[in-house]
Design a protein around this motif. Sequence first.
Motif, PDB file in Angstrom:
ATOM      1  N   GLY A 238      -5.401 -80.702 -47.800  1.00 55.99           N
ATOM      2  CA  GLY A 238      -4.042 -80.261 -47.492  1.00 55.99           C
ATOM      3  C   GLY A 238      -3.873 -78.770 -47.670  1.00 55.99           C
ATOM      4  O   GLY A 238      -2.767 -78.243 -47.549  1.00 55.99           O
ATOM      5  N   ASN A 239      -4.979 -78.082 -47.936  1.00 58.08           N
ATOM      6  CA  ASN A 239      -4.932 -76.634 -48.128  1.00 58.08           C
ATOM      7  C   ASN A 239      -4.511 -75.932 -46.839  1.00 58.08           C
ATOM      8  O   ASN A 239      -4.917 -76.309 -45.741  1.00 58.08           O
ATOM      9  CB  ASN A 239      -6.322 -76.162 -48.577  1.00 58.08           C
ATOM     10  N   ASN A 240      -3.693 -74.872 -46.963  1.00 60.21           N
ATOM     11  CA  ASN A 240      -3.207 -74.149 -45.788  1.00 60.21           C
ATOM     12  C   ASN A 240      -4.343 -73.611 -44.938  1.00 60.21           C
ATOM     13  O   ASN A 240      -4.287 -73.640 -43.698  1.00 60.21           O
ATOM     14  CB  ASN A 240      -2.298 -72.995 -46.221  1.00 60.21           C
ATOM     15  N   THR A 241      -5.390 -73.087 -45.583  1.00 65.15           N
ATOM     16  CA  THR A 241      -6.509 -72.511 -44.841  1.00 65.15           C
ATOM     17  C   THR A 241      -7.267 -73.585 -44.084  1.00 65.15           C
ATOM     18  O   THR A 241      -7.682 -73.376 -42.937  1.00 65.15           O
ATOM     19  CB  THR A 241      -7.460 -71.776 -45.804  1.00 65.15           C
ATOM     20  N   TYR A 242      -7.455 -74.746 -44.700  1.00 70.75           N
ATOM     21  CA  TYR A 242      -8.126 -75.848 -44.015  1.00 70.75           C
ATOM     22  C   TYR A 242      -7.347 -76.256 -42.768  1.00 70.75           C
ATOM     23  O   TYR A 242      -7.925 -76.438 -41.687  1.00 70.75           O
ATOM     24  CB  TYR A 242      -8.261 -77.040 -44.965  1.00 70.75           C
ATOM     25  N   LEU A 243      -6.033 -76.383 -42.902  1.00 73.02           N
ATOM     26  CA  LEU A 243      -5.202 -76.776 -41.758  1.00 73.02           C
ATOM     27  C   LEU A 243      -5.199 -75.691 -40.683  1.00 73.02           C
ATOM     28  O   LEU A 243      -5.224 -75.993 -39.488  1.00 73.02           O
ATOM     29  CB  LEU A 243      -3.773 -77.066 -42.232  1.00 73.02           C
ATOM     30  N   LEU A 244      -5.173 -74.429 -41.110  1.00 72.47           N
ATOM     31  CA  LEU A 244      -5.209 -73.320 -40.155  1.00 72.47           C
ATOM     32  C   LEU A 244      -6.469 -73.385 -39.307  1.00 72.47           C
ATOM     33  O   LEU A 244      -6.428 -73.263 -38.070  1.00 72.47           O
ATOM     34  CB  LEU A 244      -5.143 -71.986 -40.898  1.00 72.47           C
TER      35      LEU A 244
END
Length: 479
Positions: free
Chosen positions: A86-92
């Motif tokens: 759910g990390n922002n960087t992973y989703l980005l």
Amino acid sequence: MSFALTKNEPKFYVNLAIMILIMVGFRFITPPAGMTADGLAVVGVFFGVLYGWLFIDMIWPSFMGLVVLGMTLPQPMDAVLGGAFGNNTYLLLLFFCMVASIINAAGIAEYVARRIICVPVVVGRPWVLVFMLCIAMCALATMLTMTAAVLVAFPLIKEVCRQYGYKPGDSFPMILLLAMLYVADIAYMMLPFKSLPAIVFGIYGQMSGGQEINLAAYVGVTGLLLLISIFFVIFICKYVLKADVTPILENRECMHFDEQLSPYQKTILWSFLGLIVLLLLPNILPGSWALSKFLKAMGNNGILLAYIGIYLMLNFKEGIGLKEIMHKSVAWPALFLVAAVLRITGAFEATGVTKFIADTCEPMLAGFSGNLLVFIVVCTTTLCTQLTNNNACAATFAPIAYTLAVANGNVDPQALLSCVILSCTLGIATPAAATTSAILYGDTEWVHQRTVIKYASFFWIFNILLLSFVGYPLMTVAF
């Protein structure tokens, strides 16, 4: 009748045992003064996963690292996994890969590249042709994954060389292929939404307590460094390697290119350019503007998800569905590496590992020149990325570089990590450095390995000097 349940060889199980031993073994070691037992256990997980990345695979060692990390930290497993995926960087990175799938399937990247090199101004002007090839390579690298960009560009470059009368094994095509790979490496890093920049920026966010790097400033400085690199390519080809361009000088015919973009392709091309502008605008516009407030409220992930949602909603006749989007250009190995490394580096901060390293390094770095530290970090990362996967190299050195910068006190962590991005990508000296390098060295018809390694050293040394003495100062000003 005999059968095997697995494809794995005995060597695999040896490496597996070593990886597990590293992951688990650190928790039985007495931690040094200043480090907690949990912190040392997290360090063991990191080194174990790193060993798995280097000698086994990129995907499932990341999974195993997350599971062992969940058993190490005083948090529920669901919280650990939620922080990873759910990390922002992973989703980005996931959402941008989905956008890249749409661009790749539309076939506009190759059209743009061909259109660029077929302009009449290149006729009889070899160095203008090289410049336009560099621009075409930049277009491919920014729109596609690096592997896809190289797979499109190399046949295109060979076609251009054949039209001018060059044959496999001639030095000019060999120099050109290597030069284009160098330019593509930097161009690919220019957009901070690609895998390697996303890894480094995510690590910075984890270790700095949620701070963000100004993406527009990063893109601007990287673009300037890219332009300098293109002119260096022309300089070294013309004055150092003295490539034979006589066939181009004597040719007076422009390459023909009559293809046209379909309405669908035009829509995808212009919408992609608009998407990039929207992603960068919050870092440029004054924060008080209504548009700036709206875009910041959306966030990069919201903007990307809205783009993908609108694309699927419109259901273009020539378009692709969600299943194809998730299959074509989504870099799953890089995504799982990102999930693991960001969660582990976050655990570094939470368990005091970062503070321990900083406290240990601070006396050694007292009075140490900041410029010398930058040069050492750039040299080290450039050397190591020749021997291992560039994403794994970035995941390893980004937290170290951040900690050293903080401990030194004279080095800007944001600027140093930006230099780490641009040095970890330059894996062109050996076939083991990256998939794209393997493609180059594997082309035994057009490429002589020993000659290419010799030529690669020029770009390698130049990039170290460029980042250490031009890139880092520019980054400090921009940030």
